[in-house]
Design a protein around this motif. Structure first.
Motif, PDB file in Angstrom:
ATOM      1  N   ASP A 100       0.837  -1.213   0.000  1.00  0.00           N
ATOM      2  CA  ASP A 100       0.000   0.000   0.000  1.00  0.00           C
ATOM      3  C   ASP A 100       0.864   1.253   0.000  1.00  0.00           C
ATOM      4  N   LYS A 151      -8.913   0.503   2.688  1.00  0.00           N
ATOM      5  CA  LYS A 151      -8.816   0.483   1.223  1.00  0.00           C
ATOM      6  C   LYS A 151      -9.814  -0.531   0.666  1.00  0.00           C
ATOM      7  N   SER A 176      -8.935  -1.648  -5.040  1.00  0.00           N
ATOM      8  CA  SER A 176      -8.030  -0.496  -5.207  1.00  0.00           C
ATOM      9  C   SER A 176      -6.593  -0.913  -5.509  1.00  0.00           C
ATOM     10  N   ARG A 219      -9.235  -7.735   2.154  1.00  0.00           N
ATOM     11  CA  ARG A 219      -9.110  -6.608   3.086  1.00  0.00           C
ATOM     12  C   ARG A 219     -10.168  -6.572   4.183  1.00  0.00           C
TER      13      ARG A 219
END
Length: 449
Positions: free
Chosen positions: A152, A351, A355, A361
């Motif tokens: 990230d 997130k 993405s 996630r």
């Protein structure tokens, strides 16, 4: 007539001095007999190696930290291993809050180097894992709830593609490749040579903790951890390890980006469970926090082979899942075997799954388990128990983590990448249409049409 490409860098062929040392990985189970190792010193060495492999029709394996956990991923019999571990530059730019790192750096080297300069870089549970592999597969660890996954924080990269061409990816150029490199797994699209990360100022001090319990208390500790860890303050990262019944214990290691007083209060739901045999809660300068969390993990002297599997939990394990865990822990042996949990949430879950290429996630925690052995004759039995445990736990987990691969998983694409898999196949078709970079569970290019 075009001249054949010459290999450059530090080149070691089978039979050369140094070949045996070059062949050794963290997990002896993954050792193979490649034709040649190229220890790249610069990006052009990587480009030459890829061109040479294409001309000579030799399979390619990129390698960074030698921590591959499955066979035929970072080495292959008769192939060329492009090893980037000698490319180790790190350049911090305090003005822009970015660090450019070559992909031969280990996670520990980057975390320590930046910490000494007052900056924080995410890390996993091993100091010697290569930044190359951990980044491309996502990059989980105890800081993820505060700063996100390693990937990230990736904002740019340099990669050598299947034709030996050097390309760069940022949000403005080859942005699809940047998207895919943030969780799409290593060895799929090309050989990465340089990463640009955004970095943050580290706190002057933080609090670390390590609490251990007797093995017999693992069920009550796990139940308490699974109801506490996912929703505790997101500045707190917690790893729970449960060793084998024979000689193992239960231990929780972690850090809190805040004061010791606050950490002690936040940890109370766990420290009050069972009868801890030892308890450390300590405020340390940030540089020492990194040392506390990343104990030495030498590659060359590792004697145990392992089989891992992994997944993500959306709710606490019910008794049936804990029973399957117990059966596993009663059968496996060795100090490295067992179950490992990491709390999720915070920056990871903020997130969206689409993405970046890293899909899983929305979980509450990550879980992995592994068996270990030293005698080759014990391999089949140990691999089988890990895979049968996966079948038993399947109703209680989703997905799997590409950096902890398990080649027992059939049709693994959607298991590793969820609904991002079709898009990853399209990116693959663009950057490596001929499937030059392939391994037993790599992403196949999307078909045209």
């Amino acid at each position: 007539m075009k001249l054949n490409t010459k290999l450059t860098g530090r080149v070691i062929y089978k039979g050369d001095p140094g070949y045996e040392a070059a062949r050794k990985n963290w997990d002896p189970h993954t050792d193979r007999f490649p034709k040649v190792f190229v220890f790249a010193q610069k990006t052009q060495d990587v480009a030459n190696a890829i061109k040479w492999a294409n001309e000579n029709n030799v399979p390619i394996r990129p390698r960074s930290g030698r921590h591959s956990l499955e066979v035929n991923l970072s080495q292959v019999n008769g192939g060329i291993v492009i090893d980037v571990s000698e490319m180790k530059k790190i350049k911090l730019n305090k003005k822009t809050g970015t660090a450019v790192v070559e992909t031969g750096n280990t996670v520990g080297r980057i975390a320590h180097t930046l910490a000494r300069q007052g900056y924080m870089a995410p890390f996993g549970d091993s100091a010697t894992v290569g930044i190359g592999g951990i980044t491309l597969g996502g990059g989980i660890g105890p800081l993820q709830r505060t700063v996100g996954l390693v990937s990230d924080n990736l904002i740019g990269l340099e990669m050598v593609d299947a034709k030996g061409k050097i390309i760069r990816a940022t949000k403005n150029s080859n942005s699809d490749l940047l998207w895919a490199s943030r969780g799409g797994g290593g060895g799929n699209f090309g050989v990465c040579t340089r990463y640009t990360f955004k970095v943050r100022r580290a706190p002057a001090t933080a609090t670390v903790f390590r609490i251990t319990w007797p093995w017999s208390q693992f069920e009550k500790v796990l139940k308490a951890w699974q109801s506490w860890a996912p929703s505790v303050d997101t500045r707190l990262g917690s790893e729970l390890s449960i060793g084998p019944k024979k000689g193992g214990n239960v231990s929780m290691l972690g850090l809190f980006l805040g004061s010791k007083t606050e950490a002690t209060r936040l940890l109370r739901p766990l420290t009050s469970v069972g009868t801890p045999t030892s308890q450390i809660i300590r405020s340390l300068p940030y540089t020492q926090v990194v040392s506390f969390m990343l104990s030495p993990d030498p590659v060359a002297t590792q004697r145990d082979s392992n089989q891992f599997s992994s997944g993500f939990g959306r709710k606490p394990f019910p008794d049936k899942a804990i029973k399957a865990m117990r059966e596993f822990l009663e059968q496996v042996e060795g100090e490295f075997a067992g179950f490992f949990f990491l709390n999720w949430g915070g920056a990871v879950s903020r997130k969206s799954p689409k993405s970046t290429a890293f899909y899983w996630r929305k979980a509450k925690y990550y879980v992995e388990w592994n068996s270990s052995w030293t005698k080759k004759s014990e391999a089949a039995k140990n691999i089988a128990i890990v895979r049968s445990t996966r079948r038993k736990l399947q109703p209680y987990i989703v997905g799997s983590y590409i950096n902890v691969p398990d080649q027992g998983i059939k049709n693994s694409g959607p298991v590793y990448y969820g609904t991002n898999y079709p898009r990853l196949r399209r990116v693959k078709a663009k950057y490596d249409p001929g499937n030059v970079f392939n391994n037993p569970q790599s992403i196949p290019p999307a078909r045209k049409g």
